[in-house]
Design a protein around this motif. Sequence first.
Motif, PDB file in Angstrom:
ATOM      1  N   LYS A  23      -5.400   2.268   6.963  1.00 19.71           N
ATOM      2  CA  LYS A  23      -5.556   1.527   5.700  1.00 19.71           C
ATOM      3  C   LYS A  23      -6.200   0.171   5.955  1.00 19.71           C
ATOM      4  CE  LYS A  23      -4.294   2.644   2.059  1.00 19.71           C
ATOM      5  NZ  LYS A  23      -5.034   3.306   0.973  1.00 19.71           N
ATOM      6  N   TYR A  44       0.813  -1.222   0.000  1.00 21.13           N
ATOM      7  CA  TYR A  44       0.000   0.000   0.000  1.00 21.13           C
ATOM      8  C   TYR A  44       0.846   1.271   0.000  1.00 21.13           C
ATOM      9  CZ  TYR A  44      -4.142  -2.790   0.467  1.00 21.13           C
ATOM     10  OH  TYR A  44      -5.155  -3.675   0.223  1.00 21.13           O
ATOM     11  N   GLU A  59      -3.355   2.394  -6.770  1.00 21.15           N
ATOM     12  CA  GLU A  59      -4.486   2.935  -6.013  1.00 21.15           C
ATOM     13  C   GLU A  59      -5.591   3.519  -6.895  1.00 21.15           C
ATOM     14  OE1 GLU A  59      -5.267   5.339  -1.890  1.00 21.15           O
ATOM     15  OE2 GLU A  59      -3.239   5.008  -2.586  1.00 21.15           O
TER      16      GLU A  59
END
Length: 195
Positions: free
Chosen positions: A117, A102, A165
């Motif tokens: 997250k 991430y 993303e």
Amino acid sequence: MVTMNSKAISLFSHSSSLVLLPLLSCATSPESHDQKKSAFEFLKHLQGCHHGEKVKGIHDLKKYLEHFGYLSYSHSKNHTHANDDDFDELLESAVKTYQRNYHLNATGTLDAQTVSKMMMPRCGVADIINDEQWSVGARPGAFDLETVALHEIGHLLGLGHSSVEGAIMFSSISQGVTKGLHADDIQGIKALYNT
């Protein structure tokens, strides 16, 4: 780039309505998002935990990371630690992998960004998806039905999750936003279908 699933073609024609019908039935949920507790609420009290600590609830973190493919004690000599609350080396390594995936600072510590997250609703978690507020279009506090449906159709076509993303196939979906196809999604489809 997104990963592929060879079973998708046969699933698409038979199950696309099965995926979309539960989503449509949730669109009119009368409950308020504020009245519900996130299934990942347990992560809040783990913020700041790191290797070497023993904290109640770490075993739930291990289950979370194992569920999403970041951790496996079954192939490790540490199999006996799978259900304990020890923040061991294997867990630290899994947290670092999660953080790298991430694009977070890969410290292995459950910092605020990592916990935030992890608490985001994830694809494939039916108890989260079926309890959320829905909208058509971007609306604060609600998930865009068309964005979620497009993501699920991507799975039916054989796409896995993307680490990009902006891609529709990114593994988490935020409230109040709409997404369309990203170049990464298109590249994955072209690779899958040799076009």
